[in-house]
Design a protein around this motif. Structure first.
Motif, PDB file in Angstrom:
ATOM      1  N   VAL A  79      -4.852  80.761  62.273  1.00 25.24           N
ATOM      2  CA  VAL A  79      -3.995  79.679  62.866  1.00 25.24           C
ATOM      3  C   VAL A  79      -4.019  78.549  62.102  1.00 25.24           C
ATOM      4  O   VAL A  79      -4.838  78.247  61.611  1.00 25.24           O
ATOM      5  CB  VAL A  79      -4.595  79.414  64.395  1.00 25.24           C
ATOM      6  N   PHE A  80      -2.535  78.068  61.908  1.00 27.15           N
ATOM      7  CA  PHE A  80      -2.487  77.118  60.837  1.00 27.15           C
ATOM      8  C   PHE A  80      -2.225  75.554  61.633  1.00 27.15           C
ATOM      9  O   PHE A  80      -1.486  75.600  62.583  1.00 27.15           O
ATOM     10  CB  PHE A  80      -1.024  77.300  60.005  1.00 27.15           C
ATOM     11  N   VAL A  81      -2.982  74.768  61.282  1.00 28.57           N
ATOM     12  CA  VAL A  81      -3.036  73.332  61.807  1.00 28.57           C
ATOM     13  C   VAL A  81      -2.467  72.386  61.195  1.00 28.57           C
ATOM     14  O   VAL A  81      -2.897  72.578  59.822  1.00 28.57           O
ATOM     15  CB  VAL A  81      -4.735  73.097  62.194  1.00 28.57           C
ATOM     16  N   PRO A  82      -1.475  71.830  61.454  1.00 29.00           N
ATOM     17  CA  PRO A  82      -0.532  70.667  60.670  1.00 29.00           C
ATOM     18  C   PRO A  82      -1.482  69.646  60.191  1.00 29.00           C
ATOM     19  O   PRO A  82      -2.075  68.873  60.778  1.00 29.00           O
ATOM     20  CB  PRO A  82       0.283  70.305  61.633  1.00 29.00           C
ATOM     21  N   TYR A  83      -1.628  69.580  58.928  1.00 26.34           N
ATOM     22  CA  TYR A  83      -2.096  68.457  58.117  1.00 26.34           C
ATOM     23  C   TYR A  83      -0.932  67.889  56.893  1.00 26.34           C
ATOM     24  O   TYR A  83      -0.513  68.710  56.527  1.00 26.34           O
ATOM     25  CB  TYR A  83      -3.658  68.575  57.669  1.00 26.34           C
ATOM     26  N   ALA A  84      -1.222  66.522  56.462  1.00 29.09           N
ATOM     27  CA  ALA A  84      -0.301  66.290  55.403  1.00 29.09           C
ATOM     28  C   ALA A  84      -1.111  67.018  54.118  1.00 29.09           C
ATOM     29  O   ALA A  84      -2.372  66.892  53.963  1.00 29.09           O
ATOM     30  CB  ALA A  84      -0.204  64.802  55.250  1.00 29.09           C
ATOM     31  N   SER A  85      -0.155  67.550  53.009  1.00 28.36           N
ATOM     32  CA  SER A  85      -0.684  68.099  51.963  1.00 28.36           C
ATOM     33  C   SER A  85      -1.410  67.010  51.068  1.00 28.36           C
ATOM     34  O   SER A  85      -2.477  67.535  50.676  1.00 28.36           O
ATOM     35  CB  SER A  85       0.352  68.734  51.205  1.00 28.36           C
ATOM     36  N   ALA A  86      -1.092  65.759  51.010  1.00 21.49           N
ATOM     37  CA  ALA A  86      -1.851  64.874  50.387  1.00 21.49           C
ATOM     38  C   ALA A  86      -3.204  64.682  50.995  1.00 21.49           C
ATOM     39  O   ALA A  86      -4.134  64.264  50.224  1.00 21.49           O
ATOM     40  CB  ALA A  86      -1.065  63.495  50.155  1.00 21.49           C
ATOM     41  N   ASP A  87      -3.413  64.693  52.186  1.00 22.25           N
ATOM     42  CA  ASP A  87      -4.641  64.247  52.841  1.00 22.25           C
ATOM     43  C   ASP A  87      -5.674  65.886  52.549  1.00 22.25           C
ATOM     44  O   ASP A  87      -6.739  65.618  52.449  1.00 22.25           O
ATOM     45  CB  ASP A  87      -4.592  64.292  54.531  1.00 22.25           C
TER      46      ASP A  87
END
Length: 521
Positions: A79-87
């Protein structure tokens, strides 16, 4: 893999997308199953593994081969949880990585924690680390925050656990952030690159300078490195790149009207020596620049010799010393005297030779301004005699001494009035103990929760009149001279501090912190 397993919709118990969750996950057992560089490259990070379901931080659904690798290694539905790639990448770079089964040592994370891995990294690796997006982002964010709050210095210190970052705000250091060992080599290398320093040299101190754009402002940064137990530490001194825009006049420094008037009279003289004294960070340079701004006119030639030049002044010839090239304060002063100056600013009287040349210049028709490290104005006389200047020569040239400190001023956004406590009343001078209320502050975002915002100068101005010159040449003790000065109505540093307290500009505790008891005589 089922569609449900590949869904980008968080489960009801999915973690809140914040930096803390990412930092904790980056050191978790699930993340240790993957090479850190692989996770960083694809900007994915396992957050939680529970009952055959793995929650994975990602910026949108990753490519199928990445999802397949995650599913196989974790042996779970995803299950993928949205986060910014930079973070995600920043958390991975900062996290320490352990060695062991299923884990891969990663040079970018500084896995040894005591600097051994840092020392083994090649020059190319250091350059690569310094240019990585998470590292650039960390440094840019640090500088942006320092500019936003008005910090004068940023301290990046190598400690056993990684990097400790602090800022000096209104003269007091405040903790800002602590990063894992992974950021040690990367951040320090980034700062060295900005300042044009040798990123491979870690055994000797280095000094450099950089100019960076932070938002819509250009900021000059003096960068100094120092080898320490757990690795290098770096101090950044922040100066506005525009220079002239930050200069303030004497009337803007918080100096009392009578002191400012007396100092202005000294500055209008055609010759003599005027000193500003105080410890490091007491605002001596700022006061001298304000004095130069008042003295510099089209008909007056002003030359300065400084280490280094901190602000750029229009219409002033400014010389930075360069000891490595044999151009120190004494040689610079000798050269200046051949250029027919009217006013000379010597950044600091560090040695007997510099002091002797400056006094000779003051004696031969130049107005010389300089700084000295002494606790009070009267102590400057003894310090110069200790440096080898004859008392009679000093008495003939010295016009006056301004001793000063900086106290933090109460934040206007969260200030309030309250009664003076018994402990505070005991600190006040006898004639000020009738004060019943004082101004204080609770702390808010505008003042970074300190209760203070900005600083003002407290001063002691000692003008040398004929009587004081005679006492000094006759060899009178410092205590006797201090008593004589007080008898003539010259306020001590602490007494001037009570002036700001009575005006509601600072607090009793702040004056007591800045001025010690032995400076109140």
């Amino acid at each position: 893999m089922s569609d449900a397993a590949m869904s980008g919709t968080p489960t009801p118990d999915a973690p809140t997308p914040d930096a803390r969750a990412l930092r904790e996950a980056a050191t978790g057992t699930a993340a240790q199953r993957f090479p850190a560089r692989w996770l960083e490259e694809h900007a994915v990070l396992p957050l939680r593994l529970d009952n055959g379901i793995a929650q994975v931080a990602a910026d949108g659904a990753p490519p199928a081969f990445v999802a397949d690798a995650l599913q196989r290694a974790l042996d779970a539905s995803l299950v993928f949880v949205p986060y910014a790639s930079a973070d995600i990448r920043a958390a991975l770079v900062a996290a320490p990585r352990a060695t062991g089964t299923g884990a891969m040592r990663d040079a970018a994370t500084g896995s040894t924690g005591e600097g051994a891995a840092d020392a083994a990294e090649s020059l190319d690796d250091l350059r690569a680390l310094a240019s990585r997006e998470p590292v650039v982002q960390v440094v840019n964010s640090l500088l942006a925050e320092a500019v936003r709050v008005g910090a004068s210095d940023v301290h990046v210190e190598s400690v056993a656990g990684g990097l400790r970052m602090r800022m000096r705000l209104d003269g007091v250091l405040q903790d800002v952030q602590q990063l894992g060992p992974g950021f040690r080599a990367a951040v320090i290398s980034r700062l060295k690159v900005l300042a044009g320093l040798d990123i491979a040299e870690r055994r000797r101190p280095q000094d450099g300078r950089a100019r960076v754009r932070v938002g819509d402002r250009e900021v000059d940064i003096r960068v100094s490195t120092l080898p320490a137990l757990h690795g290098e530490s770096v101090v950044l001194r922040l100066l506005d790149g525009g220079g002239e825009s930050t200069l303030r006049g004497l009337g803007e420094l918080g100096i009392a009207d009578d002191v400012r008037a007396g100092l202005s009279r000294m500055l209008q003289r055609s010759s003599g020596l005027v000193l500003v004294t105080g410890p490091t960070g007491s605002g001596k340079t700022t006061t001298l620049y304000a004095a130069l701004a008042e003295r510099s006119t089209p008909g007056v030639k002003v030359v300065t010799v400084e280490d280094p030049v901190e602000y750029r002044l229009d219409g002033v010839v400014q010389l930075p010393v360069n000891p490595k090239a044999g151009f120190g304060f004494p040689s610079a002063l000798r050269a200046i005297l051949r250029h027919d100056p009217d006013v000379i600013l010597v950044g600091e009287m560090r040695d007997a030779e510099t002091a002797e040349i400056a006094v000779q210049a003051a004696l031969t028709g130049h107005l010389v301004l300089s700084t000295l490290h002494t606790t009070d104005a009267t102590g400057a006389l003894a310090r110069l005699v200790e440096m080898g200047i004859p008392a009679y020569l000093l008495a003939a040239t010295l016009q006056g001494v301004l001793a000063q400190r900086l106290v933090r001023t109460v934040c206007d956004s969260c200030s309030f009035t309250r009664p003076v406590t018994a402990e505070e009343a005991a600190l006040l001078r006898p004639d000020a103990r009738r004060m019943e209320t004082t101004r204080d502050a609770r702390g808010c975002r505008a003042c970074s929760n300190t209760g203070y915002r900005g600083r003002a100068a407290i001063t002691e101005l000692l003008p040398l009149d004929e009587r004081l010159r005679a006492e000094f040449v006759a060899g009178g003790s410092l205590d006797a001279m201090r008593a004589s000065v007080r008898a003539r109505g010259v306020r001590s540093l602490r007494d001037d501090g009570w002036r700001l307290v009575s005006e509601g500009r600072t607090t009793i505790a702040e004056v007591a912190r800045v001025v010690s008891e032995d400076e109140t005589r």
